[in-house]
Design a protein around this motif. Structure first.
Motif, PDB file in Angstrom:
ATOM      1  N   HIS A  87      57.886 102.911 -31.430  1.00 37.06           N
ATOM      2  CA  HIS A  87      58.871 103.847 -31.950  1.00 37.06           C
ATOM      3  C   HIS A  87      58.873 103.835 -33.477  1.00 37.06           C
ATOM      4  N   ALA A  88      59.125 104.965 -34.044  1.00 41.15           N
ATOM      5  CA  ALA A  88      59.247 105.055 -35.502  1.00 41.15           C
ATOM      6  C   ALA A  88      60.621 104.551 -35.930  1.00 41.15           C
ATOM      7  N   PRO A  89      60.739 103.973 -37.120  1.00 39.70           N
ATOM      8  CA  PRO A  89      62.063 103.482 -37.570  1.00 39.70           C
ATOM      9  C   PRO A  89      63.054 104.632 -37.717  1.00 39.70           C
ATOM     10  N   ILE A  90      64.298 104.365 -37.349  1.00 40.21           N
ATOM     11  CA  ILE A  90      65.361 105.369 -37.408  1.00 40.21           C
ATOM     12  C   ILE A  90      66.070 105.256 -38.755  1.00 40.21           C
ATOM     13  N   SER A  91      66.091 106.327 -39.501  1.00 42.11           N
ATOM     14  CA  SER A  91      66.710 106.318 -40.823  1.00 42.11           C
ATOM     15  C   SER A  91      68.227 106.272 -40.702  1.00 42.11           C
ATOM     16  N   LEU A  92      68.860 105.592 -41.655  1.00 46.01           N
ATOM     17  CA  LEU A  92      70.314 105.493 -41.675  1.00 46.01           C
ATOM     18  C   LEU A  92      70.968 106.611 -42.481  1.00 46.01           C
ATOM     19  N   ALA A  93      70.181 107.560 -42.945  1.00 46.65           N
ATOM     20  CA  ALA A  93      70.752 108.666 -43.713  1.00 46.65           C
ATOM     21  C   ALA A  93      71.647 109.520 -42.816  1.00 46.65           C
ATOM     22  N   ALA A  94      72.659 110.130 -43.406  1.00 42.65           N
ATOM     23  CA  ALA A  94      73.603 110.943 -42.629  1.00 42.65           C
ATOM     24  C   ALA A  94      72.926 112.167 -42.038  1.00 42.65           C
ATOM     25  N   ASN A  95      71.949 112.740 -42.736  1.00 42.68           N
ATOM     26  CA  ASN A  95      71.253 113.913 -42.211  1.00 42.68           C
ATOM     27  C   ASN A  95      70.087 113.548 -41.306  1.00 42.68           C
ATOM     28  N   GLY A  96      69.786 112.245 -41.147  1.00 43.35           N
ATOM     29  CA  GLY A  96      68.736 111.809 -40.244  1.00 43.35           C
ATOM     30  C   GLY A  96      67.337 111.940 -40.781  1.00 43.35           C
TER      31      GLY A  96
END
Length: 431
Positions: free
Chosen positions: A182-191
């Motif tokens: 799996h690719a890392p999931i960003s913590l940015a609000a917009n994803g």
């Protein structure tokens, strides 16, 4: 205040226990004076009493012309020249570094070539390379193939094939976790993914344009004002809570009432308690019990239908919100086609719940220079920040690391101390 630095001593009171008796604060002035004189003699060339006569005396038959000139001139040298001319007979310590390859500690052989601390010789390099090649069976077959630690090993240990050890459980094959793919999931609000190195804001320059710097200053100022307002509101709530606690501690818990006699338990003779006036409930018939049972079942069914209607309304609302979110995303994607910077996630606006941990990621340091710290020259700029902290926070915000609390004092394993009974479990022969 006394300025004497000498050791304490007694001069006037003589000893009462004889000449050789030990006494406190004995006068050691003579010993110290002798040691000082000995050091001065060693500096000047040695003790005169220990030198031979040939070293002390010489026979001068011709005389010295320089001495005659000094006698004729009768010129007294300056005191400063006399002090400078004094030289100790003991040579001074040599602080120069000499790179002599022949000087070793007696164990390592001297070498003519200087090597670095992390330098490995050609012989050791070939030996380590051979060891690594023998330890890796995959590289033995094909040297171009990369070693995979999760791959199944074709050659199993021979101890499990032996029928003598058939009771042993065979090792399970190594399975790579599914999350590695799996690719890392960003913590940015917009994803959107957050780059490792972002383009800095124009207002953070050492010599910025006033409009950019003023805009950045206003943004950070508004954030600081909101944070201060929130802090003051929380402080006010805490003060109110402490006030209520203090009032509750001073209250003795007594209830104020007009009819104090009733609270104290005194009642009139003519007053009867309510439980004496109540009639005893009669036994219900079977028809009455069935009627009550049907009514309760109808109430339960109506309550269940009401809950189902609420759930269906919530599901419909969630679907509507999902459709609205998709529409907003498509609109924002269409707007960001012409601008490349819109495709990057913002590392300041993060989502509320971080992924993989309960702790929020560390806050980003304030990258703003105040008016009195602005410098128009790069030479006068003071370096600030820490690259290691910035990189660590970027990895957390990108979703590659979890934000965890550092364990300064790890938990120690509990130890149970027991006393052995070997000394008590014994048998006496013959009994």
């Amino acid at each position: 205040m006394s300025t004497s630095v000498k050791a304490p001593s007694q001069y006037k009171q003589p000893s009462r226990k004889g000449k050789k008796a030990w006494r406190k604060n004995v006068d050691v002035t003579e010993v110290q004076e002798g040691l000082r004189q000995l050091k001065e003699d060693e500096i000047k060339g040695g003790v005169l009493a220990e030198k031979a006569s040939e070293e002390l005396f010489t026979l001068d038959k011709t005389g010295d012309a320089q001495v005659r000139q000094t006698i004729v001139k009768k010129r007294k040298p300056l005191r400063a020249d006399q002090i400078i001319a004094q030289r100790s007979a003991i040579p001074a310590l040599d602080g120069r570094k000499r790179g002599n390859p022949n000087v070793t500690d007696g164990v390592i052989e001297p070498t003519s070539k200087k090597h670095k601390k992390d330098w490995v010789s050609r012989k050791d390099y070939l030996r380590l390379k051979q060891v690594a090649k023998e330890a890796n069976p995959i590289n033995k077959k094909s040297g171009d193939e990369i070693y995979d630690p999760w791959a199944e090993d074709a050659e199993e240990p021979t101890v499990y094939d032996d029928p003598q050890f058939d009771f042993l459980e065979k090792p399970k094959p190594k399975v790579a976790p599914e999350t590695l793919k799996h690719a890392p999931i960003s913590l940015a609000a917009n994803g959107k993914p957050i780059p490792a190195v972002r383009m800095p804001h124009a207002g953070t320059s050492y010599n910025p344009v006033f409009e950019d710097w003023d805009k950045l200053l206003q943004e950070h100022g508004e954030k600081a004002v909101e944070a201060e307002k929130q802090r003051l509101a929380e402080e006010k709530k805490e003060q109110e809570r402490q006030r209520l606690i203090a009032e509750a501690q001073n209250d003795d818990g007594e209830v104020k009432s007009d009819d104090e006699s009733a609270w104290e338990g005194f009642e009139s003779e003519y007053e009867k308690p309510d439980w004496l006036n109540k009639k005893r409930p009669e036994r219900k018939t079977k028809a009455q019990r069935n009627k009550i049972k049907r009514r309760k079942e109808a109430e339960r069914q109506a309550k269940w239908q009401e809950q189902q209607a609420k759930k269906e309304a919530q599901v419909d609302r969630i679907r509507e919100l999902a459709e609205l979110a998709k529409q907003k995303e498509s609109e924002s994607a269409n707007q960001s086609d012409g601008d490349d910077s819109e495709g990057e996630g913002d590392d300041l606006a993060l989502r509320r719940k971080p992924f993989g941990g309960k702790l929020a990621p560390p806050e980003k340091p304030l990258e703003l220079v105040l008016p009195d710290e602005l410098q128009d020259s790069l030479r006068l700029l003071k370096p600030e920040g820490n690259l290691l902290d910035d990189r660590f926070r970027t990895l957390i915000v990108q979703g590659k690391l979890e934000s965890r609390k550092p364990v300064s004092q790890p938990r120690k394993s509990k130890k149970k101390i027991t006393e052995k009974w070997m000394s008590k479990d014994f048998k006496v022969p013959g009994f």
